[in-house]
Design a protein around this motif. Structure first.
Motif, PDB file in Angstrom:
ATOM      1  N   PHE A 213       0.640  -1.289   0.208  1.00  0.00           N
ATOM      2  CA  PHE A 213      -0.014   0.180  -0.006  1.00  0.00           C
ATOM      3  C   PHE A 213       0.710   1.259  -0.075  1.00  0.00           C
ATOM      4  O   PHE A 213       0.525   1.996   0.793  1.00  0.00           O
TER       5      PHE A 213
ATOM      6  N   LEU B 155      -6.745   2.101  -2.605  1.00  0.00           N
ATOM      7  CA  LEU B 155      -7.263   1.308  -1.717  1.00  0.00           C
ATOM      8  C   LEU B 155      -8.656   0.690  -2.069  1.00  0.00           C
ATOM      9  O   LEU B 155      -9.036  -0.512  -1.810  1.00  0.00           O
TER      10      LEU B 155
ATOM     11  N   PHE C  71      -6.465  -4.963   0.174  1.00  0.00           N
ATOM     12  CA  PHE C  71      -6.873  -4.148   1.461  1.00  0.00           C
ATOM     13  C   PHE C  71      -8.016  -4.933   1.768  1.00  0.00           C
ATOM     14  O   PHE C  71      -9.352  -4.503   0.861  1.00  0.00           O
TER      15      PHE C  71
ATOM     16  N   THR D 114      -3.765   3.884  12.056  1.00  0.00           N
ATOM     17  CA  THR D 114      -3.457   2.462  12.233  1.00  0.00           C
ATOM     18  C   THR D 114      -2.757   2.284  13.561  1.00  0.00           C
ATOM     19  O   THR D 114      -1.741   3.100  13.878  1.00  0.00           O
TER      20      THR D 114
ATOM     21  N   LEU E 107       0.068  -1.281   6.026  1.00  0.00           N
ATOM     22  CA  LEU E 107      -0.489  -0.354   5.564  1.00  0.00           C
ATOM     23  C   LEU E 107       0.470   1.359   6.124  1.00  0.00           C
ATOM     24  O   LEU E 107       0.649   2.306   5.295  1.00  0.00           O
TER      25      LEU E 107
END
Length: 451
Positions: free
Chosen positions: A196, A202, A260, A284, A348
């Protein structure tokens, strides 16, 4: 006398294999391999940290996190510096010693990994290049053989720099790789080799995950009821009285086919989370227990900022419902929080807590929350916050590399110029001595005539 001659025979036989071209070829092969390995580890120290922790978990060793981080920094840094010094022909004896000591540890380790297969890949080149455990062991065999050759003959071939400037080169290399490593650890990797990276859509990744996972990647879903966990397939999911716990790959290749994905009750809800027509922050958190509570004020400020712009913020955490509710109460979060797999969260964005900025579902930039000052968000004008928060990692790396290369070239030019001047002065001195000797020598023919 015969014994000394017989003892020199093995050395003479070994010396038959010496050739300057071979020395330089092995310097290039081994040096370039170590440089690539060290650079990819240092640019993503978090990735090296996770890989070392994976090894330790397999062996059941409980090592303090700070020591694992230190090992991640040292491993990449030493490999890079030693590899570059070998390429340049600096510290010819010390570098080969250090590299052989490293291979004395790595060769048995990779043999064990090739036989026991405790981890999916060794992590030799980070996420940049994933090779099999068998290929890693074979690679290390050749590197060790080349290093043994260099250990015997490396000192016989000059390097690109004279000894008195080698410490400068070593210092520059160390500063360069440490800056890259500290930036990657405290902000984000300057180059993103993961799935990513900035520029990734995404939403498209989530769609491809749905299509391809049904064809190639097979999963089992773990649910809990009354303290009992059971595994179910996608076609045989339990009723609503069961609580979803985790998803595990049981077939196919997750790294190749899986995009994702955020799983809720066995369904991928990533498309419902990503906003395709507005700016968005994704927070995250791979482990809630390691997050500083002071980040909650910053997160709430970021949520207010993005909401005032017509966007939204969501958080992806590795926690169950109870953990999410506890975080929501402690942080007074008004943004949505979802459970996600720790591997996906770490891919991510790196760090104990990080933020990813999306524009119409496309990743624009990432950075750790620890690198964001609360004052930047609270005091900066709304139109300037994006520019302030964007770390612009690649531009920093380009500038740093250009500066580093320029300094190395300048030192090389001065070094070569100094060698040329010294050679010219030496040659001039020899000519002067030869001329002086000729002038001071008596004429033998004249002396013979006088007699």
């Amino acid at each position: 006398m015969p014994s000394s001659q017989s003892s020199n025979l093995p050395k003479k036989r070994i010396d038959r294999f010496f050739h300057p071209a071979l020395v330089w070829i092995f310097r290039l092969i081994v040096g370039a391999t170590f440089v690539l390995s060290g650079f990819t580890k240092s640019i993503d120290v978090w990735g090296s940290y996770y890989k070392i922790a994976e090894y330790l978990d397999v062996w059941g060793w409980d090592v303090p996190s700070a020591l694992v981080v230190l090992a991640a920094f040292l491993l990449g840094g030493v490999e890079f510096v030693c590899g570059f010094l070998l390429l340049l022909g600096c510290y010819k004896r010390a570098v080969t010693w250090i590299m052989l000591l490293m291979m004395a540890f790595m060769l048995p380790l990779t043999l064990y990994i090739a036989v026991a297969d405790p981890v999916a890949d060794c992590g030799c080149f980070g996420d940049f290049l994933v090779i099999s455990n068998n290929a890693t062991f074979i690679k290390n065999i050749f590197l060790t053989l080349f290093l043994l050759y260099l250990f015997r003959f490396n000192k016989r071939v000059d390097g690109l720099f004279v000894p008195y400037v080698q410490w400068v080169i070593g210092g520059l290399l160390s500063f360069y790789i440490l800056f890259v490593a500290f930036f990657g650890y405290n902000v984000q990797p300057m180059i993103d080799f993961r799935r990513f990276e900035p520029g990734t859509d995404l939403l498209a990744s989530a769609d491809s995950s749905d299509e391809e996972s049904e064809e190639e990647a097979e999963y089992e879903f773990i649910y809990e009821k009354d303290g009992r966990e059971e595994s179910f397939t996608l076609d045989n999911l339990p009723d609503s009285t069961w609580t979803f716990v985790d998803r595990r790959l049981i077939g196919g290749s997750e790294t190749v086919t899986d995009g994702f994905a955020v799983i809720s009750d066995g369904e991928n809800i990533a498309a419902d989370i990503i906003d395709p027509e507005a700016d968005q922050f994704i927070v995250t958190i791979p482990d809630l227990s390691k997050v500083d509570l002071s980040y909650t004020y910053l997160l709430n400020e970021l949520n207010d900022y993005i909401s005032n712009r017509g966007g939204s913020m969501v958080a992806l955490v590795n926690a169950d419902e109870e953990g999410i509710e506890r975080w929501r109460d402690v942080s007074m979060a008004s943004y949505d929080i979802y459970t996600a797999e720790p591997t996906l969260i770490k891919e991510l964005a790196r760090g104990h807590a990080a933020i990813v900025f999306l524009h119409d579902g496309v990743v624009v930039w990432k950075r750790t929350l620890s690198s964001i000052s609360y004052k930047i968000v609270s005091d900066t004008q709304l139109s300037e916050i994006d520019r302030e928060l964007d770390p612009d990692s690649k531009e920093i790396l380009h500038g740093l590399t250009l500066l580093f290369a320029t300094v190395i070239v300048i030192i090389m030019v001065f070094d070569r110029s100094g060698r040329l001047v010294a050679w010219m002065l030496k040659r001039r001195k020899k000519k002067a001595e030869k001329l002086q000797a000729q002038i001071g020598q008596p004429d033998s023919t004249a002396e013979t005539g006088k007699e």
